[in-house]
Design a protein around this motif. Structure first.
Motif, short mmCIF file in Angstrom:
data_model
loop_
_atom_site.label_atom_id
_atom_site.label_comp_id
_atom_site.label_asym_id
_atom_site.label_seq_id
_atom_site.Cartn_x
_atom_site.Cartn_y
_atom_site.Cartn_z
N LYS A 194 -1.56 -4.00 5.49
CA LYS A 194 -0.76 -5.26 5.58
C LYS A 194 0.55 -4.62 4.90
CE LYS A 194 0.21 -9.35 6.32
NZ LYS A 194 1.64 -9.71 5.67
N PRO A 195 0.44 -4.35 3.44
CA PRO A 195 1.90 -3.95 3.04
C PRO A 195 2.55 -2.97 3.75
CG PRO A 195 0.26 -3.71 1.41
CD PRO A 195 -0.63 -3.92 2.71
N GLU A 196 2.26 -1.99 4.47
CA GLU A 196 2.98 -1.08 5.35
C GLU A 196 3.56 -1.79 6.49
OE1 GLU A 196 0.58 3.09 4.90
OE2 GLU A 196 -0.32 1.49 6.29
N TYR A 364 -7.32 -4.65 1.01
CA TYR A 364 -7.60 -3.21 0.81
C TYR A 364 -7.79 -2.71 2.29
CZ TYR A 364 -9.44 0.45 -1.80
OH TYR A 364 -9.59 1.90 -2.62
N TYR A 365 -8.45 -1.55 2.17
CA TYR A 365 -8.62 -0.97 3.60
C TYR A 365 -9.81 -0.15 3.63
CZ TYR A 365 -6.27 2.49 0.46
OH TYR A 365 -6.04 3.16 -0.79
N THR A 422 -13.88 0.33 -12.22
CA THR A 422 -14.56 0.09 -11.00
C THR A 422 -13.66 -0.58 -10.12
OG1 THR A 422 -15.27 -2.16 -11.72
CG2 THR A 422 -16.52 -0.43 -12.26
N GLN A 423 -12.27 -1.14 -10.62
CA GLN A 423 -11.40 -1.87 -9.58
C GLN A 423 -10.29 -1.17 -9.05
OE1 GLN A 423 -12.44 -5.38 -9.32
NE2 GLN A 423 -14.19 -4.65 -10.29
N ALA A 424 -9.82 -1.60 -7.89
CA ALA A 424 -8.79 -0.76 -7.25
C ALA A 424 -7.77 -1.10 -7.86
CB ALA A 424 -8.75 -1.40 -5.91
N GLY A 425 -6.89 0.00 -7.97
CA GLY A 425 -5.46 -0.43 -8.66
C GLY A 425 -4.18 -0.84 -8.12
N LYS A 426 -3.27 -0.96 -8.56
CA LYS A 426 -2.03 -1.79 -7.82
C LYS A 426 -1.74 -0.83 -6.53
CE LYS A 426 0.88 0.84 -11.04
NZ LYS A 426 1.80 0.69 -12.09
#
Length: 575
Positions: A194-196, A364-365, A422-426
């Motif tokens: 989505k960001p892309e 996320y992906y 454990t969390q996804a970063g920016k």
């Protein structure tokens, strides 16, 4: 693969000898064998069996002795050059050459990083699978600005052969209708995040000439029956390709062309055979075969064939030619022009920019897409170029979320810090340049006058440097990437220009270039040497210019076309 396929001593005169087993060599062998010609593939390295010898595949870092890192002593002793490659790690190091056995020198204050992969399959096991056609703008560039000789082919000459290799290899991508980047025969593309998608829309709104598209890759996103018949299945999006892929999901010699050649019953392979030189017959003015040194025993052998295809990599093929001296060719075989070893090129990756993408915390992906996006060269003809340099560049990159690794430099402790890990970063997004290098006579390789390798073959002495044109281009690429990202809404943008040496793009090109005129080129429009009608060179050595695109797809198309021509000439008695 049958053990009977591998040979050592033989008196057989083969219909065709193919030196090298990488992308070009695999294609040459397949095409010859499928046309019924008894073919000998000569490989200087060891045998790598598909699936069986992918010893790093599927091994997670936590099961590796040093979590994927390579011992420092080993790095310095064996891999001082090879470790510079992006794909080098503990799970792939066995596919790289041992620097101690592969010495070369560089001239004066120049540097060149020569990445080697000497085994059956060559660099087809390590390549980045990016697959792009050249356009007529690329083939005409030399003639339009006067730097380099004119390619003797145009897009129409190769279009059929691009399609031929694409259908067999499997290339994912989307039809875009871009003038500077002709469409391939595609499998479905990988998806953008989505960001892309949002960044793409912003860039194309602000800069209508800058199209952001999904990268075109030799991955089976939706295999056809042809691919399934090869024993290959859909890409699993693991992005661990350089460890070897038992799924055969990315195209390699092992997964695709070699089984096809072997299935004909016409293929023999001579592994561990380092080609010393070509055997030239002064009376018939033909190449009779090749002279090799056994990789293990250092014993000498000779193999004979009616036609010889050099597919030993750009510098490998040229080294063989330079070392093949005779009364007729005292400066290297088929070198009546005197340009053999000249016009060495690479791509320049030394600029880019990256930054933070705000928002999208709920996005996320899945999987690890084995490639990114690309903004094709938008300066693809002289009227679109900048005033202070010639030619242009592409920008490749993509968006991703930072992983746990960034916490290695972040402060913190206790339960809250553990939860953070454990969390996804920016989200981050980057664009990185891939610039064209002009063909220049002074960028050369030649045989060293005294130094030899352990097989007694003169070492290559490389004299290659970026010109002001490439340096100015990288400055502009950094500014353009910076401008593009900021307009697309990326924050905290950092642009850069680095000083990496030629060679690290692993796109060595030129040194036995094609051309119309035998006086200023080594090869004709069919990759056949002007001087000797049964000698062909179809790897990157044959390129007259580097263009911007990754060159591998063009190696393959040129090779398939050259075999078709050679077989036709043989059938008509002209070879």
């Amino acid at each position: 693969m049958s053990d009977q396929m591998y040979i050592k001593d033989t008196d057989q005169v083969y219909d065709a000898i193919v030196v090298g087993s990488g992308l070009s060599g695999g294609w040459a062998a397949k095409e010859f064998c499928e046309r019924g010609l008894k073919t000998l593939m000569i490989e200087r390295g060891r045998v790598i069996e598909h699936r069986k010898d992918y010893i790093g595949e599927g091994v997670p870092p936590w099961e590796m002795p040093m979590r994927g890192k390579v011992d420092n002593i080993l790095l310095e002793q064996r891999y001082r050059i090879q470790k510079q490659c992006y794909a080098f790690n503990d799970a792939t190091k066995h596919f790289f050459g041992n620097d101690r056995d592969l010495p070369y020198t560089t001239k004066d204050d120049t540097t060149f990083s020569w990445i080697r992969a000497n085994q059956l399959g060559g660099k087809s096991l390590l390549w980045h699978r990016q697959s792009y056609r050249l356009s007529d703008h690329d083939f005409a560039a030399n003639s339009l600005d006067g730097h380099g000789n004119d390619w003797p082919v145009r897009y129409a000459d190769l279009e059929k052969w691009y399609g031929h290799v694409e259908r067999h290899a499997g290339i994912s991508g989307a039809k875009e209708g871009l003038e500077q980047l002709p469409d391939s025969e595609f499998l479905p593309p990988f998806e953008m995040s989505k960001p892309e998608l949002d960044i793409k829309a912003a860039i194309e709104k602000a800069f209508p000439d800058r199209k952001m598209i999904m990268g075109r890759m030799a991955h089976l996103t939706q295999p056809t029956q042809l691919h399934i018949d090869q024993g290959r299945v859909q890409c699993q999006a693991r992005n661990e390709c350089q460890k070897g892929c038992s799924f055969g999901a990315y195209f390699s010699t092992q997964s695709s062309t070699l089984p096809a050649a072997a299935a004909t019953g016409n293929l023999h392979i001579a592994p561990n055979s380092v080609v010393h030189s070509l055997i030239y017959d002064e009376q018939s003015k033909r190449v009779k075969g090749v002279r090799i040194i056994d990789n293990d025993t250092l014993a000498e052998r000779e193999y004979y064939g009616k036609v010889v295809f050099l597919c030993a990599s750009t510098l490998g093929s040229t080294q063989i030619m330079l070392n093949s001296k005779s009364k007729a060719f005292p400066d290297g075989i088929a070198n009546s022009s005197g340009v053999l070893g000249h016009y060495l090129m690479d791509h320049n990756y030394n600029a880019g920019a990256s930054g933070d993408v705000p928002g999208y915390e709920d996005e996320y992906y899945q999987g690890r897409r084995p490639g990114g996006i690309i903004i094709p060269n938008f300066q693809f003809e002289p009227k679109r170029g900048k005033k202070n340099y010639l030619r242009g560049y592409a920008l490749s990159g993509g968006a991703y979320r930072e992983g746990w690794q960034q916490n290695a430099t972040n402060k913190g402790f206790g339960a809250e810090f553990k939860q953070q890990v454990t969390q996804a970063g920016k989200w981050r997004f980057g664009l990185h340049a891939q610039g064209e290098m002009l063909p220049r006579f002074e960028n050369t390789v030649k045989l060293h006058s005294t130094l030899k390798d352990k097989w007694g073959i003169p070492q290559l002495e490389i004299n290659c440097r970026w010109s002001d044109n490439e340096l100015d281009m990288m400055k502009d690429a950094a500014d353009t990437a910076d401008e593009t990202l900021k307009i697309a809404g990326v924050e905290n943008v950092h642009s850069y220009v680095t000083q990496g040496p030629p060679g690290l793009a692993i796109h060595e090109l030129g040194t036995a270039r094609m051309g119309h005129d035998p006086k200023d080129s080594v090869l004709n429009k069919f990759n056949q040497t002007h001087d000797i009608n049964n000698l062909f060179v179809t790897d990157g050595a044959s390129f007259s210019s580097s263009a911007v695109q990754n060159p591998s797809l063009t190696f393959m198309a040129l090779t398939a076309r050259a075999v078709d021509y050679a077989v036709s000439e043989m059938q008509q008695g002209r070879i």
